[in-house]
Design an enzyme around this catalytic site. Structure first.
Site, PDB file in Angstrom:
ATOM      1  N   ARG A  40       0.815  -1.220   0.000  1.00 35.58           N
ATOM      2  CA  ARG A  40       0.000   0.000   0.000  1.00 35.58           C
ATOM      3  C   ARG A  40       0.849   1.271   0.000  1.00 35.58           C
ATOM      4  O   ARG A  40       0.370   2.320  -0.425  1.00 35.58           O
ATOM      5  CB  ARG A  40      -0.951  -0.001   1.196  1.00 35.58           C
ATOM      6  CG  ARG A  40      -2.160  -0.877   0.963  1.00 35.58           C
ATOM      7  CD  ARG A  40      -3.056  -0.875   2.164  1.00 35.58           C
ATOM      8  NE  ARG A  40      -4.373  -1.413   1.843  1.00 35.58           N
ATOM      9  CZ  ARG A  40      -5.325  -1.596   2.736  1.00 35.58           C
ATOM     10  NH1 ARG A  40      -5.108  -1.298   4.001  1.00 35.58           N
ATOM     11  NH2 ARG A  40      -6.487  -2.100   2.377  1.00 35.58           N
ATOM     12  N   LYS A 177     -18.207 -15.287   6.166  1.00 37.76           N
ATOM     13  CA  LYS A 177     -19.616 -14.943   6.398  1.00 37.76           C
ATOM     14  C   LYS A 177     -20.409 -14.661   5.132  1.00 37.76           C
ATOM     15  O   LYS A 177     -20.082 -13.776   4.355  1.00 37.76           O
ATOM     16  CB  LYS A 177     -19.692 -13.718   7.309  1.00 37.76           C
ATOM     17  CG  LYS A 177     -19.295 -14.020   8.738  1.00 37.76           C
ATOM     18  CD  LYS A 177     -19.325 -12.760   9.567  1.00 37.76           C
ATOM     19  CE  LYS A 177     -20.420 -12.823  10.625  1.00 37.76           C
ATOM     20  NZ  LYS A 177     -20.461 -11.547  11.385  1.00 37.76           N
ATOM     21  N   GLY A 331      -7.450  -7.678   0.864  1.00 47.05           N
ATOM     22  CA  GLY A 331      -7.651  -8.407   2.114  1.00 47.05           C
ATOM     23  C   GLY A 331      -6.955  -9.760   2.188  1.00 47.05           C
ATOM     24  O   GLY A 331      -5.795  -9.895   1.800  1.00 47.05           O
ATOM     25  N   GLY A 354     -12.655  -4.173   1.328  1.00 48.43           N
ATOM     26  CA  GLY A 354     -14.013  -3.641   1.471  1.00 48.43           C
ATOM     27  C   GLY A 354     -14.369  -2.683   0.347  1.00 48.43           C
ATOM     28  O   GLY A 354     -15.479  -2.713  -0.187  1.00 48.43           O
TER      29      GLY A 354
END
Ligand code: 3PG
Ligand code: MG
Length: 377
Positions: A40, A177, A331, A354
């Site tokens: 990053r 999830k 991620g 995200g």
């Protein structure tokens, strides 16, 4: 202007001798005070180099972890500052934006303090542009503003995949999830030819098919939604076999005992499915290899435990070998690629987990909308 109608660096007024506030996402993984992956930081270098080349003084700012709106030494940007000084000498870095509660609450007074003394603002924080936080949405209301090279590239690649992918377009989704991913599954079903589902969330789908899932992760309140999705004829492909851990076993601790077995998709009581099995790994790999566009987000199993890494490794390997255009959505899947040493074989590894999912789902981000409202837009 870019394809998403946001001002880019060339749309800024002359910058010679000017001060530019650069919002970056330097929220890098750190272990024992040391950065374990500086992707990053490196990803912001093209923007920094361009700004410096125009004669601008660049002051960068970032959030780092999730401190609670007050200074906390645990979340100091010091390790980032050190690495940034090596990679981009002359760029100053402010302290963690989230040390002030005004950042996450998007307080206008905090925005005023932030932009004070600056002539222009650049957002290169793709990974944080889904947050309606002060440093993301505030400055474009006050200063000439632009998307940096990284933000523009991310939006271009993910936008093209969403709007006009080369087909066949296969999406591979994992993670624990279903509730977190349901909207993005639905969005991908609109554009992808097939969505392959692994990871912890596949067990809620398997339960929806009426299979026993033992002690595997399962969100019972999502079973009906998964059933409806499967009944609608959606192009979802589920694993046909899994790797499971038997009673007494512990994730991440082989010494604790417990058998590890390959089985179909009917998981007995006391057993926990923790990876897709070898048959599914081969099947998913074939589909990745046959595709002309592939998007992957989320591991296929608990890859941090070597007993359950095979499925994730197989998908990573197929992504690396694929001739199609390959995109990995940030991620955990980016971390897995790193672990397997395959990150460089992928066409586009997104710096935002995200953010990339929200962009796929909604086709826009608060950070982009804010740039569209800038005085120079
Ligand atoms: C990330 O690491 O996902 C981004 O930097 C955003 O961080 P956040 O989820 O704490 O807002
Ligand atoms: Mg390729």
């Amino acid at each position: 202007m870019s394809s998403l109608d946001v001002p880019v660096l060339e749309d800024l007024p002359p910058l010679d001798g000017r001060r530019v506030l650069l919002r970056a996402d330097f929220n890098v993984p750190v272990q024992d005070g040391r950065i374990t992956d500086d992707l990053r930081i490196r990803a912001a270098l093209p923007t920094i180099t361009w700004l410096q080349g125009q004669g601008a003084t660049v002051v960068a700012c970032t959030h780092f972890g999730r401190p609670k709106g007050q200074p906390d030494p645990k979340y100091s940007v010091a390790p980032v500052r050190e690495r940034l000084a090596e990679l981009a000498p002359g760029v100053e870095l402010m302290e963690n934006l989230r040390f002030d509660p005004g950042e996450t609450s998007n307080d206008p007074a905090f925005v005023d303090r932030l932009v004070d003394g600056f002539d222009a603002y650049v957002n290169d924080a793709f990974g944080a542009s889904h947050r309606e936080h002060a440093s993301i949405v505030g400055p474009p209301r006050r200063l000439p503003s632009a998307a940096g090279r990284l933000l523009a590239k991310e939006v271009e690649v993910l936008g093209a995949m969403r709007e006009h992918p080369t087909r066949p377009f296969v999406a591979v989704l994992g993670g624990s999830k279903v509730s977190d991913k349901l909207k993005v599954i639905q969005a991908l079903l609109e554009v992808a030819d097939e969505v392959l589902i692994g990871g912890g969330m596949c067990f809620t789908f398997l339960k929806a098919l009426g299979h026993p899932v033992g002690s595997s992760l399962c969100e019972d309140d999502q079973v009906a939604t998964c059933t409806a999705l499967l009944d609608s004829g959606a192009a979802i492909r589920l694993p046909s076999d899994v790797t499971a851990l038997g009673p007494g076993g512990k994730i991440g601790d082989p010494a604790a005992g417990g058998d590890v077995r390959q089985m179909g998709t009917r998981i007995p009581d006391g057993w926990m499915g923790l990876d897709i099995g070898p048959g599914s790994s081969a099947d998913f790999s074939d589909r990745v290899l046959d595709a002309r566009t592939v998007f992957w987000n989320g591991p296929m199993g608990v890859f941090e435990d070597p007993r359950f890494e095979a499925g994730t490794r197989a998908v990573a390997q197929a992504m690396a070998e694929a001739h199609g255009f390959t995109i990995v959505g940030g991620g955990d899947s980016a971390a897995a690629l790193d672990q397997f040493g395959l990150a460089r074989e992928i066409d586009h590894v997104s710096t935002g987990g995200g953010a990339s999912l929200e962009l796929l789902e909604l086709g826009d981000l608060p950070g982009l909308a804010a740039l569209r409202g800038a005085p120079n837009a």
